[in-house]
Design a protein around this motif. Structure first.
Motif, PDB file in Angstrom:
ATOM      1  N   LEU A  81       0.859  -1.190   0.000  1.00 13.88           N
ATOM      2  CA  LEU A  81       0.000   0.000   0.000  1.00 13.88           C
ATOM      3  C   LEU A  81       0.891   1.234   0.000  1.00 13.88           C
ATOM      4  CD1 LEU A  81      -2.653  -0.870   2.734  1.00 13.88           C
ATOM      5  CD2 LEU A  81      -3.021  -0.758   0.280  1.00 13.88           C
ATOM      6  N   GLN A  82       0.401   2.314  -0.585  1.00 11.61           N
ATOM      7  CA  GLN A  82       1.150   3.560  -0.494  1.00 11.61           C
ATOM      8  C   GLN A  82       1.262   3.947   0.971  1.00 11.61           C
ATOM      9  OE1 GLN A  82      -0.928   6.451  -2.896  1.00 11.61           O
ATOM     10  NE2 GLN A  82       0.101   5.799  -4.749  1.00 11.61           N
ATOM     11  N   PRO A  83       2.454   4.376   1.422  1.00 11.39           N
ATOM     12  CA  PRO A  83       2.583   4.830   2.807  1.00 11.39           C
ATOM     13  C   PRO A  83       1.560   5.922   3.096  1.00 11.39           C
ATOM     14  CG  PRO A  83       4.735   4.630   1.788  1.00 11.39           C
ATOM     15  CD  PRO A  83       3.704   4.457   0.691  1.00 11.39           C
ATOM     16  N   ARG A  84       1.041   5.904   4.323  1.00  5.06           N
ATOM     17  CA  ARG A  84      -0.018   6.840   4.700  1.00  5.06           C
ATOM     18  C   ARG A  84       0.336   7.489   6.031  1.00  5.06           C
ATOM     19  NH1 ARG A  84      -6.045   4.985   6.372  1.00  5.06           N
ATOM     20  NH2 ARG A  84      -6.796   7.031   6.933  1.00  5.06           N
ATOM     21  N   LYS A  85       0.161   8.797   6.091  1.00  3.43           N
ATOM     22  CA  LYS A  85       0.421   9.516   7.327  1.00  3.43           C
ATOM     23  C   LYS A  85      -0.834   9.548   8.182  1.00  3.43           C
ATOM     24  CE  LYS A  85       4.055  12.627   8.032  1.00  3.43           C
ATOM     25  NZ  LYS A  85       4.752  13.824   7.843  1.00  3.43           N
ATOM     26  N   MET A  86      -0.674   9.150   9.450  1.00  4.60           N
ATOM     27  CA  MET A  86      -1.769   9.197  10.417  1.00  4.60           C
ATOM     28  C   MET A  86      -1.198   9.752  11.715  1.00  4.60           C
ATOM     29  SD  MET A  86      -3.775   5.579   9.791  1.00  4.60           S
ATOM     30  CE  MET A  86      -2.371   4.487   9.678  1.00  4.60           C
ATOM     31  N   MET A  87      -1.883  10.702  12.295  1.00  8.60           N
ATOM     32  CA  MET A  87      -1.448  11.310  13.550  1.00  8.60           C
ATOM     33  C   MET A  87       0.012  11.769  13.461  1.00  8.60           C
ATOM     34  SD  MET A  87      -4.143  11.274  15.488  1.00  8.60           S
ATOM     35  CE  MET A  87      -3.433  11.820  17.024  1.00  8.60           C
ATOM     36  N   GLY A  88       0.390  12.241  12.281  1.00 11.47           N
ATOM     37  CA  GLY A  88       1.738  12.757  12.079  1.00 11.47           C
ATOM     38  C   GLY A  88       2.804  11.686  11.884  1.00 11.47           C
ATOM     39  N   GLU A  89       2.408  10.425  11.833  1.00 10.28           N
ATOM     40  CA  GLU A  89       3.368   9.337  11.656  1.00 10.28           C
ATOM     41  C   GLU A  89       3.057   8.567  10.381  1.00 10.28           C
ATOM     42  OE1 GLU A  89       4.520   6.945  14.859  1.00 10.28           O
ATOM     43  OE2 GLU A  89       3.986   8.426  16.374  1.00 10.28           O
ATOM     44  N   LEU A  90       4.090   7.983   9.794  1.00 10.77           N
ATOM     45  CA  LEU A  90       3.945   7.247   8.545  1.00 10.77           C
ATOM     46  C   LEU A  90       3.697   5.767   8.814  1.00 10.77           C
ATOM     47  CD1 LEU A  90       4.109   7.930   5.526  1.00 10.77           C
ATOM     48  CD2 LEU A  90       6.490   7.199   5.599  1.00 10.77           C
ATOM     49  N   SER A  91       2.654   5.230   8.183  1.00 16.31           N
ATOM     50  CA  SER A  91       2.370   3.800   8.233  1.00 16.31           C
ATOM     51  C   SER A  91       2.800   3.195   6.905  1.00 16.31           C
ATOM     52  CB  SER A  91       0.879   3.545   8.474  1.00 16.31           C
ATOM     53  OG  SER A  91       0.626   2.154   8.582  1.00 16.31           O
ATOM     54  N   GLN A  92       3.601   2.129   6.975  1.00 22.55           N
ATOM     55  CA  GLN A  92       4.175   1.524   5.775  1.00 22.55           C
ATOM     56  C   GLN A  92       3.577   0.156   5.469  1.00 22.55           C
ATOM     57  OE1 GLN A  92       8.047   1.885   7.707  1.00 22.55           O
ATOM     58  NE2 GLN A  92       8.745   2.965   5.869  1.00 22.55           N
ATOM     59  N   GLY A  93       2.282   0.018   5.689  1.00 26.39           N
ATOM     60  CA  GLY A  93       1.612  -1.241   5.414  1.00 26.39           C
ATOM     61  C   GLY A  93       0.311  -1.315   6.178  1.00 26.39           C
ATOM     62  N   MET A  94      -0.320  -2.481   6.128  1.00 24.35           N
ATOM     63  CA  MET A  94      -1.595  -2.670   6.819  1.00 24.35           C
ATOM     64  C   MET A  94      -1.628  -4.064   7.427  1.00 24.35           C
ATOM     65  SD  MET A  94      -5.470  -2.484   5.300  1.00 24.35           S
ATOM     66  CE  MET A  94      -5.536  -4.160   4.693  1.00 24.35           C
TER      67      MET A  94
END
Length: 122
Positions: A81-94
């Protein structure tokens, strides 16, 4: 075991094998579980995929009494998955869990026995 109260959702539209092959699902071991500052829902999972580690944010705080109990568990993750920013942090997967979309308490999708981290599903 069947749950008489559970009603399965309708099937999603058919996809081709080529579309399915675009999804990269891999086994990884959760090496740490940390709170995400400012979030009452998210935790940061540091996941070992064999040749690298990634940070994956997951909304587990309301789903489990102690998300830290997941440390050391091997489970499945979607890694492309495209990296996604949540709560100012980057998520690199699911995290690939079972039940959330159906409104039931989610459980991990785990290999039958441990496999090398980074092993692909499918």
């Amino acid at each position: 075991m069947t749950d008489e109260k559970f009603k399965a959702a309708p099937l999603k539209p058919e996809i081709t094998i080529a579309e399915l092959n675009k999804v990269d699902i891999r086994a990884g071991t959760i090496v740490s579980v940390e709170d995400v500052r400012g979030s009452d829902k998210l935790v940061r999972l540091i996941v070992d995929f064999g040749d690298h580690q990634r940070s994956v944010l997951a909304g587990l705080k309301h789903e489990r009494p102690d998300p830290r109990a997941l440390k050391g568990k091997q489970t499945l993750f979607v890694v492309n998955l495209q990296p996604r920013k949540m709560m100012g942090e980057l998520s690199q997967g699911m995290l690939f869990d079972i039940g959330y979309a159906d409104g039931i308490l989610p459980v991990l999708a785990v290999p039958e026995s441990n496999v090398p981290n980074g092993t692909r599903a499918g």
